[in-house]
Design a protein around this motif. Sequence first.
Motif, short mmCIF file in Angstrom:
data_model
loop_
_atom_site.label_atom_id
_atom_site.label_comp_id
_atom_site.label_asym_id
_atom_site.label_seq_id
_atom_site.Cartn_x
_atom_site.Cartn_y
_atom_site.Cartn_z
N LYS A 175 0.73 -1.20 -0.11
CA LYS A 175 -0.04 0.03 0.02
C LYS A 175 0.93 1.22 0.13
O LYS A 175 2.15 1.18 0.23
CB LYS A 175 -0.83 0.07 1.21
CG LYS A 175 -0.15 -0.02 2.55
CD LYS A 175 -1.15 0.10 3.74
CE LYS A 175 -0.41 -0.02 5.08
NZ LYS A 175 -1.52 -0.01 6.12
N TYR A 215 -7.08 -2.52 -0.74
CA TYR A 215 -6.14 -3.31 -1.45
C TYR A 215 -6.07 -4.76 -1.39
O TYR A 215 -5.38 -5.50 -2.04
CB TYR A 215 -4.59 -2.99 -0.72
CG TYR A 215 -4.48 -1.37 -0.67
CD1 TYR A 215 -3.46 -0.93 -1.61
CD2 TYR A 215 -4.63 -0.57 0.41
CE1 TYR A 215 -3.01 0.53 -1.64
CE2 TYR A 215 -4.21 0.68 0.34
CZ TYR A 215 -3.42 1.31 -0.93
OH TYR A 215 -2.98 2.64 -0.75
N SER A 234 -3.15 -5.87 -5.02
CA SER A 234 -2.58 -4.56 -4.19
C SER A 234 -1.73 -3.52 -5.04
O SER A 234 -1.82 -2.30 -4.86
CB SER A 234 -2.05 -4.91 -2.97
OG SER A 234 -2.60 -5.70 -2.15
#
Length: 367
Positions: A175, A215, A234
């Motif tokens: 992320k 994600y 993700s």
Amino acid sequence: MVCACFGASSTKKEIRPSYISSEIDGYPLADVRPFSDKELRLATDNYHLSNKIGRGGFGTVYKGTLKDGRRVAVKTLSVGSKQGVREFLTEIKTLSTVKHPNLVKLIGFCIQAPNRALVYQYMENGSIYSALLGTKKTNIKLDWQKRSAICLDTAKGLAYLHEELVPHIVHRDIKASNVLLDRDFKPKIGDFGLAKLFPDDITHISTRIAGTSGYLAPEYALGGQLTKKADVFSFGVLILEIISGTSSARTNRTGSHKLFLEWAWELYEEGKLLELVDPDMKEYPEKEVTRYMKVALFCTQSAASRRPLMTQVVDMLSKEIQLNEKELTAPGFFMDAIQFSQKKSYPDSSISQIRDGHVSITMVNPR
């Protein structure tokens, strides 16, 4: 009378400080230095609030300066956090063995009860989130050259974890806040506390759900089925965030409450993908930017089997490859994910273990 020439009776066993260890849980550590709590307090001015640079799932991150002048980032584990101990040990074990220019370097650690901390190289420009997506964005301006390089280099770091390392590693929490930027804006993937090792003969594992909503791949969020393709999903979300300058966790720029991927997919179907581009990015090569966004959509397809490997993603980003868009299907969470969830019930405890958010499911008719 004991003869003193042998010295047996006068030998004292050396007592090593409690923070010095060459292994963790029997796992040998390579090129990682143990620190005392005193050393880290001196480096961070006793963890002064002015040195706080971030907060993770299980503790706070501070900047500091070691005695030799090196600047470091010190990630502390919240005192009494039993949940974070496992992630703490995983991160030490993982980062003590991996070496890649696009992975953050672990310098050392501290295990001096009750204090635990990890010491990393300091990244001058923070994370992608703080530089580009946060509500308190910095004055950093990222042009397309920097953004595209960040996407490509992050992909190379993930490809290394997935394909070159043995055993392979699935990060599980790719992320924006876990991709850090050095002084030259070179990205380095950090926070390996949730990482999982994959032997060559294993295609997937069933595991507790952990990560960040927005994600999470549908097969992982709904069924706990973890493969490398969960990281690919993700990463696809991350590409779209970098290009749009919009966090997947917030309402999109249109003011509607559509999920981030739903918004991106609708723009793709309408032939308006460039409307996703960050308004702050004034000049950019439209063809290349569009290709990057389409690669992101390939990465976020609902069915894991349809997503590319990270080595393929590197090629798709770095070369002007003709993408076969006839094979592109809608992202998750979509119809197949919902139907799958109706066939099987999942304990509440699985969903509750998702950090920093909750799972949201929407229905969109795929093409």
